[in-house]
Scaffold this active site. Structure first.
Site, short mmCIF file in Angstrom:
data_model
loop_
_atom_site.label_atom_id
_atom_site.label_comp_id
_atom_site.label_asym_id
_atom_site.label_seq_id
_atom_site.Cartn_x
_atom_site.Cartn_y
_atom_site.Cartn_z
CB CYS A 37 10.90 -6.00 -1.72
SG CYS A 37 10.21 -7.43 -2.73
CG HIS A 78 7.31 -2.00 -3.42
ND1 HIS A 78 8.64 -2.64 -2.88
CD2 HIS A 78 6.33 -3.66 -2.29
CE1 HIS A 78 8.86 -3.46 -2.66
NE2 HIS A 78 7.46 -4.29 -3.02
CB THR A 96 0.85 -8.25 -5.75
OG1 THR A 96 1.30 -7.57 -5.02
CG2 THR A 96 2.16 -8.96 -6.76
N PRO A 97 -2.71 -8.45 -6.49
CG PRO A 97 -4.24 -9.49 -7.09
CD PRO A 97 -2.57 -9.40 -6.88
CD GLU A 153 2.74 0.98 -2.01
OE1 GLU A 153 3.87 1.71 -1.94
OE2 GLU A 153 2.68 0.68 -3.12
CE LYS A 155 8.68 -2.95 -6.39
NZ LYS A 155 8.73 -1.74 -6.10
CG HIS A 188 9.75 -6.68 -7.87
ND1 HIS A 188 10.65 -6.27 -7.28
CD2 HIS A 188 8.48 -6.54 -6.64
CE1 HIS A 188 10.51 -6.18 -5.62
NE2 HIS A 188 9.24 -6.34 -5.23
CG PHE A 233 8.35 -12.32 0.50
CD1 PHE A 233 7.13 -11.27 -0.01
CD2 PHE A 233 8.93 -13.22 -0.11
CE1 PHE A 233 6.60 -11.99 -1.01
CE2 PHE A 233 8.05 -13.50 -0.97
CZ PHE A 233 7.14 -13.00 -1.80
#
Length: 387
Positions: free
Chosen positions: A154, A279, A283-284, A290, A308, A313, A374
């Site tokens: 990403c 970003h 997601t949890p 962030e 997003k 994404h 990642f």
């Protein structure tokens, strides 16, 4: 070191096929959302965010990732010609961020290989190699300087900008065509589904209902050089958490290193940033990290948003797409909106999410874009309007 400028750019995504359409969507009362249902293995479904328009039919012989790249190059055709004429083909380089290349186009031939034991005669394995889009970029433009792919998930598209700046500072090139491009692929959607990371609905960054991402496609390309342009690549910072293969470090410590390096390179502080493009994957774990980071570094007043909820994404293109959206918003002096279901997660650290059709309290000069990938790959990019 010399200042690095962005002299031209092109963009396409769910928000629009060019900068004008993108601006219209950003300033809309009802911005586009991921809206196409994609079937997944195991009878599951997710939403995806395809391009808002069709690509020219004469690009159809290439992979979809290369088709999008070709379209973005056509959008900058005159600027590219001017760059080659000014610097010479041997002083122009390329850096492209991507992750999918021709993986989707390999699924059909792979099925035939499994079923019949032979590959189709027209199957070219090289089309799914990570370097294929860099090859295509160089062939289409005709420059002879170095050209390579950045594939750090990403953060790829944003890291292409940083790599381009290093090319220029080191004297390897005088101008660089760079950015990020990615296309939809069943391998990607099913891969993220296997990680329990996709949402069956339009994604909702920082919502109490968030449950995963929507994959999107698109990209943004830039021409950068030392010659003054409308926008300056004021600062950038990179770091690596080395914390976990797919989960972010919960406190955002590694991500903060990237922010601080960007501030240091730009000779500014967090208070000089007028907008933070997060970003914001929905997601949890990412959103929890962030929001904690943004609250700690920027407080509760600086406007911020994740795009997003509109673009999905776009993976290797995400960082470049965010930078291009920041440029469009800077020129128009609007706040990119934070689009989600409106159900804010009050357990997260407080941050100032930008509303629809938001206007800044004062003229904006600098925007920051953050991307986290990642493997703990982090990057922050600061863009400044020069006039």
């Amino acid at each position: 070191m010399s200042d690095i400028y962005i002299n031209a750019f092109s963009i396409c995504s769910r928000l629009g096929m060019n900068r004008e359409e993108t601006l219209q969507s950003l300033n809309s009362k009802s911005p586009p959302r991921p809206d196409r249902v994609e079937e997944l293995a195991g009878g599951l479904t997710t939403m995806v965010a395809p391009l808002s328009g069709a690509l020219p039919s004469d690009l159809s012989s290439e992979t979809r990732t290369n088709q999008i790249t070709g379209y973005l190059l056509r959008e900058m055709k005159q600027a590219i010609a001017d760059t080659l004429a000014k610097h010479g083909a041997d002083r122009v380089a390329g850096v492209i961020g991507t992750s999918t290349t021709g993986v989707e186009e390999a699924i059909g031939p792979l099925g035939q290989r499994v079923e019949k034991g032979v590959w189709a005669e027209d199957f070219e394995f090289s089309r799914q190699e990570l370097g294929d889009t860099a090859r295509y970029l160089q062939e289409q433009v005709g420059f002879s300087g170095p050209c390579h792919t950045v594939s750090t998930a990403c953060t790829s598209g944003a890291k292409a900008l940083a790599a381009a700046a290093r090319f220029i500072h080191s004297g390897i090139a005088d101008a660089v065509i760079c950015g990020g491009v990615d296309s939809l692929s069943r391998l990607t959607t099913n891969g993220f589904s296997a990680l329990d990371s996709v949402s069956p609905h339009a994604c909702a960054p920082f919502s109490k209902n968030r449950c995963g991402i929507n994959i999107g496609e698109g990209g943004a390309l830039f021409i950068v050089s030392k010659h003054e342009g409308p926008w300056k690549l004021t600062g950038w910072g990179e770091s690596s958490d080395a914390y976990h293969m797919s989960s972010p470090e919960p406190t955002g410590a590694g991500a903060e290193l990237a922010l601080k390096e960007a501030f240091e390179r730009a000779s500014i502080s967090a208070s000089d940033i007028d907008f933070v493009h997060m970003h914001g994957t929905a997601t949890p774990l990412n959103d929890a990290m962030e929001s904690t980071l943004v609250n700690r570094v920027f407080g509760t007043h600086t406007p911020c948003a994740s795009s997003k909820g509109m673009t999905g994404h776009t993976l290797g293109a995400a960082g470049a797409l965010q930078v291009a959206i920041n440029i469009i918003a800077l020129d128009a002096q609007i706040l990119p909106p934070h689009v989600y279901d409106g159900q804010r997660d009050e357990s997260l650290a407080q941050i100032n999410l930008a509303p629809l059709q938001g206007k800044p309290e004062k003229p904006m000069r600098r925007m920051l874009s953050a991307s986290y990938a990642f493997g703990g790959s982090n990057i922050a990019v600061i863009i400044e309007k020069t006039n």
